[in-house]
Each structure stands twice: as structure tokens, then as C-alpha cells.
Design a protein around this motif. Sequence first.
Motif, PDB file in Angstrom:
ATOM      1  N   THR A 140       0.869  -1.166   0.000  1.00 29.90           N
ATOM      2  CA  THR A 140       0.000   0.000   0.000  1.00 29.90           C
ATOM      3  C   THR A 140       0.918   1.232   0.000  1.00 29.90           C
ATOM      4  O   THR A 140       2.139   1.110   0.164  1.00 29.90           O
ATOM      5  N   HIS A 186     -13.326  -3.983   5.841  1.00 30.75           N
ATOM      6  CA  HIS A 186     -12.226  -3.763   4.907  1.00 30.75           C
ATOM      7  C   HIS A 186     -11.503  -5.049   4.523  1.00 30.75           C
ATOM      8  O   HIS A 186     -10.515  -5.002   3.770  1.00 30.75           O
ATOM      9  N   GLN A 188     -12.491  -7.257   2.556  1.00 28.77           N
ATOM     10  CA  GLN A 188     -12.660  -7.436   1.124  1.00 28.77           C
ATOM     11  C   GLN A 188     -11.568  -6.706   0.337  1.00 28.77           C
ATOM     12  O   GLN A 188     -11.097  -7.199  -0.691  1.00 28.77           O
ATOM     13  N   THR A 189     -11.163  -5.548   0.828  1.00 31.05           N
ATOM     14  CA  THR A 189     -10.091  -4.791   0.176  1.00 31.05           C
ATOM     15  C   THR A 189      -8.796  -5.591   0.153  1.00 31.05           C
ATOM     16  O   THR A 189      -8.077  -5.626  -0.853  1.00 31.05           O
ATOM     17  N   THR A 192      -9.116  -8.482  -2.348  1.00 32.52           N
ATOM     18  CA  THR A 192      -9.041  -7.958  -3.712  1.00 32.52           C
ATOM     19  C   THR A 192      -7.601  -7.647  -4.115  1.00 32.52           C
ATOM     20  O   THR A 192      -7.191  -7.896  -5.256  1.00 32.52           O
ATOM     21  N   ALA A 193      -6.821  -7.125  -3.178  1.00 27.35           N
ATOM     22  CA  ALA A 193      -5.429  -6.777  -3.474  1.00 27.35           C
ATOM     23  C   ALA A 193      -4.599  -7.998  -3.837  1.00 27.35           C
ATOM     24  O   ALA A 193      -3.596  -7.884  -4.557  1.00 27.35           O
TER      25      ALA A 193
END
Length: 258
Positions: A140, A186, A188-189, A192-193
Motif C-alpha cells: 500500500t 475492509h 474485502q479490500t 481484492t489486493a
Amino acid sequence: MCQICDKKNEYLQHDSRKRSFLKLAAASALGLGIISSAGIASEEERKVPLPSSTKIPPQPENVLTPDQALERLMAGSKRHASGQSTVSLDIHTSQDALVKGQNPYAAILGCADSRVGPEQCFDEAHGDLFVARVAGNYITVDFLATLEYAVAVLHTPLIMVLGHESCGAVGAAIDAIDKNKQFPGHIQTMATALLPAVRAARSMPGMLYENAVKMNVILTVTELKNSTPILSQSVKERKIRIVGGIYRLSTGMVELVA
């Protein structure tokens, strides 16, 4: 030039670069100098009086080349796996040096999994490793800034992306694709990454789960090497190495994969 003079110059350069970092960071495309060393200073060299303007690293033994840093890291992994750990985690053994600052010889981007503590995995003590951890050991903006700090300010010569067997974050990414599973908040974030690693692993022979863990490390290493001027230029100039490893829960060893 004698070896002692070389050491003096390295320490002077270290002090100068640290004072000018904030100015240079605003123009990171210019590239930042990073201290490297041909080896570890001998005990005799460390006893030589230096000018008052020279700043000696808190832990001189941590001033290493990228190759030396990797060799030391992997030697620690072998000690850990064989039950021959030698490093004490007692803060009092290094407290005086660390009060003065830090100069870790390796930075670790690792998973937050409670079973994979980098200091234990590599048999290292306080002040030796600069550790950033997040479930799934992915990149990130905040983690990029953290690793840039390790390289540009602390002059750390090695970055390792450390994945591990049975990573729950990678498992969640697989479920997100195969089962169309949706995760709360979060989480799911995070899943997804990690999807690019799962997709890349599908074309590989063998177990999807294990291959996805491996690809997640490899893709993250590649991303770091090309992510920012500070990191990419340092890699190009061979002032740092960025590598990837997988911690085997079953053996306690770290296997290099990138």
C-alpha cells in the motif's frame, strides 16, 4: 586510502545524508545516496577516535553490503529452524546502543500472522530488523513510505518480502474468486489486493494455494523494485537488494523464491 579512512568517510557521508534527507525527499527523482560497506568494521577500527562531527552507527555490526545482509539473514533462519537460536531478546543487552538511534541491516515486509514473527524467524534482536506487517504482505502507499524510510533515512541495504505457508489472506483471495465470497468491512479490500497472485498461480502446475502464496511474494518483489524513484534507483545502483521468501511453518525455514 586506508580502511580506517574509508570508514571515517562512510560515517561522515551517513551524517551528511541524514541532515539533508527532508530536502532531497521532495525531489526523490534525483535519487538518494545510500551508505554501503565493504564489510564490518573490526574491533580495532571501532576504537579509533573519530572527529566530533562524525556519527557512529548505534550498531556498527549492522553496517553491511546487500549480499552480506542477505547471508546473515538466511544464516539466522537456519539457526531458528535447527533449534540453535543464539540471540537474546532481552532489551537490556542492547539498550544503551539503541537509545542513540537505529540502523537495522534488513527491512521485512511480512504478514501479520501470529505464527510468523520476523525476529524469531531470523534469530535477530532488537534494532536488527525494520519490520512492516500486514495480513497478506502486500503493498500500500503507507508501506511504500515505510520501506522508503528504511532505505533513504536508515540506509538499510536489504528488503525482504516474507510470505508464509497457510496464509489466511491468500486463502480469502482464492475464496473471493472461486466461491464469489464477500467479506465484511475492509477485509474485502485485502482479498481484492491479492487477486493478481491467485490469477497468476492458476497457470502453474501444483497446488493453487501454495502457488498463490509464492506468486504473491514474487509479484510484490517486482512491484517494489519498480515502484518509486528511491527504491528503483537504489536497486539499479546495487545499493540495496529486494528479495522474497516464504516461511515454512512445517520446518521453520525461510525459502528464497525471488
